[in-house]
Design a protein around this motif. Structure first.
Motif, PDB file in Angstrom:
ATOM      1  N   THR A 173      26.347  -0.391 -10.061  1.00  0.00           N
ATOM      2  CA  THR A 173      25.153   0.279  -9.562  1.00  0.00           C
ATOM      3  C   THR A 173      24.477  -0.570  -8.498  1.00  0.00           C
ATOM      4  O   THR A 173      24.298  -1.772  -8.665  1.00  0.00           O
ATOM      5  CB  THR A 173      24.178   0.547 -10.713  1.00  0.00           C
ATOM      6  N   LEU A 174      24.089   0.039  -7.400  1.00  0.00           N
ATOM      7  CA  LEU A 174      23.393  -0.681  -6.344  1.00  0.00           C
ATOM      8  C   LEU A 174      21.914  -0.807  -6.669  1.00  0.00           C
ATOM      9  O   LEU A 174      21.298   0.127  -7.202  1.00  0.00           O
ATOM     10  CB  LEU A 174      23.560   0.040  -5.007  1.00  0.00           C
ATOM     11  N   MET A 175      21.353  -1.941  -6.350  1.00  0.00           N
ATOM     12  CA  MET A 175      19.929  -2.181  -6.523  1.00  0.00           C
ATOM     13  C   MET A 175      19.328  -2.467  -5.152  1.00  0.00           C
ATOM     14  O   MET A 175      19.896  -3.226  -4.363  1.00  0.00           O
ATOM     15  CB  MET A 175      19.694  -3.340  -7.488  1.00  0.00           C
ATOM     16  N   LEU A 176      18.183  -1.866  -4.892  1.00  0.00           N
ATOM     17  CA  LEU A 176      17.508  -2.002  -3.602  1.00  0.00           C
ATOM     18  C   LEU A 176      16.307  -2.925  -3.756  1.00  0.00           C
ATOM     19  O   LEU A 176      15.385  -2.639  -4.513  1.00  0.00           O
ATOM     20  CB  LEU A 176      17.053  -0.628  -3.106  1.00  0.00           C
ATOM     21  N   GLY A 177      16.328  -4.039  -3.050  1.00  0.00           N
ATOM     22  CA  GLY A 177      15.203  -4.972  -3.047  1.00  0.00           C
ATOM     23  C   GLY A 177      14.420  -4.843  -1.754  1.00  0.00           C
ATOM     24  O   GLY A 177      15.005  -4.805  -0.667  1.00  0.00           O
ATOM     25  N   ILE A 178      13.099  -4.770  -1.867  1.00  0.00           N
ATOM     26  CA  ILE A 178      12.223  -4.631  -0.699  1.00  0.00           C
ATOM     27  C   ILE A 178      11.168  -5.725  -0.763  1.00  0.00           C
ATOM     28  O   ILE A 178      10.568  -5.952  -1.821  1.00  0.00           O
ATOM     29  CB  ILE A 178      11.533  -3.252  -0.670  1.00  0.00           C
ATOM     30  N   ASP A 179      10.947  -6.398   0.344  1.00  0.00           N
ATOM     31  CA  ASP A 179       9.850  -7.366   0.429  1.00  0.00           C
ATOM     32  C   ASP A 179       8.963  -6.983   1.603  1.00  0.00           C
ATOM     33  O   ASP A 179       9.409  -6.979   2.754  1.00  0.00           O
ATOM     34  CB  ASP A 179      10.364  -8.795   0.615  1.00  0.00           C
TER      35      ASP A 179
ATOM     36  N   ASP B  62      11.490  -6.553   4.574  1.00  0.00           N
ATOM     37  CA  ASP B  62      12.914  -6.801   4.396  1.00  0.00           C
ATOM     38  C   ASP B  62      13.485  -5.851   3.350  1.00  0.00           C
ATOM     39  O   ASP B  62      12.791  -5.473   2.395  1.00  0.00           O
ATOM     40  CB  ASP B  62      13.164  -8.233   3.924  1.00  0.00           C
ATOM     41  N   ALA B  63      14.753  -5.495   3.507  1.00  0.00           N
ATOM     42  CA  ALA B  63      15.448  -4.677   2.516  1.00  0.00           C
ATOM     43  C   ALA B  63      16.835  -5.254   2.277  1.00  0.00           C
ATOM     44  O   ALA B  63      17.506  -5.709   3.215  1.00  0.00           O
ATOM     45  CB  ALA B  63      15.553  -3.224   2.982  1.00  0.00           C
ATOM     46  N   VAL B  64      17.253  -5.237   1.014  1.00  0.00           N
ATOM     47  CA  VAL B  64      18.566  -5.739   0.619  1.00  0.00           C
ATOM     48  C   VAL B  64      19.193  -4.758  -0.357  1.00  0.00           C
ATOM     49  O   VAL B  64      18.518  -4.265  -1.266  1.00  0.00           O
ATOM     50  CB  VAL B  64      18.454  -7.126  -0.061  1.00  0.00           C
TER      51      VAL B  64
END
Length: 676
Positions: free
Chosen positions: A10-16, A23-25
């Motif tokens: 499962t992909l996880m989306l990190g946002i700062d 930023d997005a990862v």
């Protein structure tokens, strides 16, 4: 269709969401970093910056929105707001306190011109009440509600009995419909004025975090991303978005806490000093034995010592967007950096074009330098309703501001208006534009992406200014820009050294200014050779860390590790953390033979010590688990501990008090989409 089963695929989306960039990862437990992207943070509409970063990262990964099972974000917005003295206008209601209490814990300074109301009431240390009188509040609440964005309520010994805070909170909500923060909801610690300070700051941040969460939720819904939304707390733990909305104060140091989690994950180092440089601040903390050190005194940000449990972080107003200024009143003025953030000239020209460039060119053609050369102001984009409570002078200047930057030389009609503009900036209603280290990097072609001509014109305007002897500050824009960047590296070394000295129990702030320490830091050669070195490496984080930290080892005698993906470490830390909730109950003895359990909800009396302790444990277990689930945890594990304080005299044990704590922790729920 989806469930909450975690899948390593499962992909996880990190946002700062930082002060300058969002930023997005995209991260997978097996694949690691799949893709990353950046976009400018758009303060007037946070959804724009979030959309720019997330759309870009999805495109780079060729990933469908339905494949994302978790979204988690960290933010420096709350930290930046406190450092820059920004936030909404708040009414503080103090129950059982006196006006003199405002002089404690820096409360009066934090309150500023915001209104405060004192009510009779409160409780004693055992939870016994002094009668509450809400008459004055009932008379003023509607008028106050029209001039503020939120309320903060703090009652005397509310951590022993919150009844009066609950009554006042409910009264205000019913009368105004505005957000109300009660102190017992944030902290179980004694110390009324500092608890009031924490509550005030929380109320001040409510609208800011609410706008961020609402923008993120709206974007996710529009893109068809059906996944839980988490927010990083100041201690590095994850909580649900709803939890963060109610307690935004706990997101101060969210970004820095996420960076520590990300630094540990990216480098594998267990002992290091982590320095994260952004646009507005540099955040420095210590990794010890693989864990961030938690500040036992509570988070300190922007000169405010709060009761928020957070990483032991020192935040300096130093970053790529720090305002460059000159020391005044001296023959040889030093370059000053920060602590105020301004919009870089290169960014302003990138966004607004000729509105900035035409003015800079005209100012550069004049024979002599003027005080406001290279300085502009504009509206911040914050909704007009947050302009409540302005003075006539502030309102008049605010109405003259425009979306596009206006030169200060034409905007301001008197020197007194400079202070007025400063107050609008502090309220978050206006932005200043000026020369910054980011501009210096554009002049020297070490950064690109914004308008380099505007940066060079700004550097030229600074370079031609005169010192007390009538000499130009620098022979060229390039020389001046190099001095700015060198100054930022040197100031970063001071900040790291100050942090390390404070960790050793010394007065780091004073020591770094000592002539001997400065001589050792600069490796000056003389008959006496002085040297210093840190005992552990520095981990440099942030997009500009390679630029500003390359020369740090020359000052600090230690390597500076710049890991891959250092530019998005915060966003990575946002998705690899855990949900963690910790609550506490107090057990006291108001009189012989009676044991009183006090929590954030109510008080209960028992005839025996063990009976009271067992009740406290049982109650906390249930409440901690419930809060952990509400905060977004899946399969939370519980730990309960007792801290009993008793004295023994002549073989006779006497109970004094006890504290029972419960902690629940677990990974966040991750949606697994069967059709993904």
């Amino acid at each position: 269709m989806n469930d909450t089963t975690t899948s390593p695929d499962t992909l996880m989306l990190g946002i700062d969401t930082g002060g300058t960039y969002t930023d997005a990862v995209l991260y997978g437990e097996r694949a690691g970093v799949v893709a990353k992207a950046k976009a400018l943070t758009t303060r007037h509409d946070l959804a724009e910056g979030i959309a720019g970063a997330v759309d870009a990262v999805l495109a780079r990964a060729a990933a469908r929105p339905g494949a994302i099972g978790l979204v988690s974000m960290s933010t420096t917005l709350a930290t930046n707001a406190l450092v820059e003295g920004q936030g909404g206008r708040v009414a503080l209601v103090m129950i059982g306190f006196k006006e003199a209490d405002l002089e404690r814990a820096g409360l009066r300074g934090a309150l500023g011109s915001d209104p405060v109301l004192f009510l009779p009431g409160g409780h004693d240390v055992h939870g016994n009440e002094t009668p509450l009188d809400t008459g004055a509040l009932e008379e003023q609440v509607e008028a106050l509600g029209r001039s503020v964005t939120a309320f903060a309520v703090c009652a005397y010994f509310a951590v022993r009995n919150p009844a009066h805070e609950i009554v006042v909170r409910d009264l205000i909500r019913a009368a105004t419909g505005l957000p109300v923060t009660a102190s017992h909801e944030l902290s179980a610690q004694l110390g009324g004025p500092r608890r009031a300070l924490t509550t005030l700051l929380n109320a001040r941040l409510v609208s800011l975090i609410d706008r961020l969460v609402a923008a993120t939720e709206g974007f996710l819904e529009a893109r068809g991303i059906a996944a839980p939304l988490m927010v990083v707390r100041g201690d590095g733990a994850l909580v649900s978005a709803a939890f963060a909305r109610a307690r935004p104060i706990e997101t101060i140091l969210s970004g820095p806490a996420a960076s520590l989690v990300g630094a540990r994950h990216l480098t594998g180092l267990t002992d290091a000093i982590v320095s994260d440089i952004g646009g507005t601040t540099t955040d420095i903390a210590v990794l010890q034995d693989g864990h961030p050190r938690i500040d036992p005194e509570g988070a300190s940000v922007g000169g405010h010592r709060t009761m928020v449990e957070a990483v032991a972080m020192r935040t300096f107003g130093l970053g790529g967007d720090s305002e460059v200024a000159l020391e005044e009143g001296v023959l040889k003025p030093r370059l000053l950096l920060g602590p105020r953030r301004v919009v870089p000239l290169s960014l302003a020209a990138h966004l607004h074009g000729d509105a900035v460039l035409v003015v800079l060119r005209r100012q550069g053609e004049r024979a002599t330098a003027a005080r406001h050369d290279g300085r502009f102001a504009c509206l911040s984009g914050v909704p007009a309703r947050y302009a409540a409570g302005l003075t006539p002078g502030e309102r008049a200047l605010h109405e003259r501001l425009e979306t596009a930057p206006q030169p200060l030389e034409s905007l301001l009609t008197s020197n007194a208006q400079l202070a007025t503009l400063g107050r609008l900036v502090a309220r978050g209603l206006a932005l200043l534009v000026g020369f910054t280290p980011s501009d210096a990097a554009h002049v020297l072609e070490r950064q690109s992406g914004w308008n380099a001509e505007a940066a060079r014109l700004g550097a030229m305007l600074f370079a031609r200014r005169r010192d007390g002897n009538g000499m130009a500050l620098a022979p060229s824009p390039e020389v001046f820009s190099a001095r700015v960047l060198d100054g930022l590296t040197r100031r970063s070394a001071e900040a790291l050294l100050e942090t390390a000295l404070c960790e050793d129990g010394l007065d780091g702030g004073s020591l770094v200014m000592d002539p001997l320490m400065r001589r050792a830091l600069d490796r000056e050669v003389g008959m006496v050779r002085l040297g210093l070195a840190l005992d552990r490496p520095v981990i440099g984080l942030g997009a500009s860390a390679p630029l500003h930290y390359a020369k740090l080892p020359e000052f600090l005698g230690q390597e500076c590790v710049l890991p891959e993906h250092a530019d998005v470490a915060n966003a990575i830390g946002a998705v690899v953390g855990q949900v963690r909730v910790r609550i506490e109950a107090h057990v006291g003895q108001p009189r012989e033979g009676v044991f009183r359990v006090g929590t954030a909800g109510a008080i209960h009396d028992f005839n025996g010590e063990e009976e009271a302790m067992s009740f406290a444990e049982e109650m906390l277990r249930a409440e901690a688990f419930e809060r952990a689930v509400a905060a977004g945890a899946q399969d939370a594990e519980l730990r309960v501990a007792r801290d009993v304080r008793a004295v023994e005299t002549d073989g006779q044990r006497t109970f004094v008090e006890a504290f029972v704590t419960a902690e629940a922790a677990g990974r966040p729920r991750v949606a697994r989409h069967r059709d993904a």
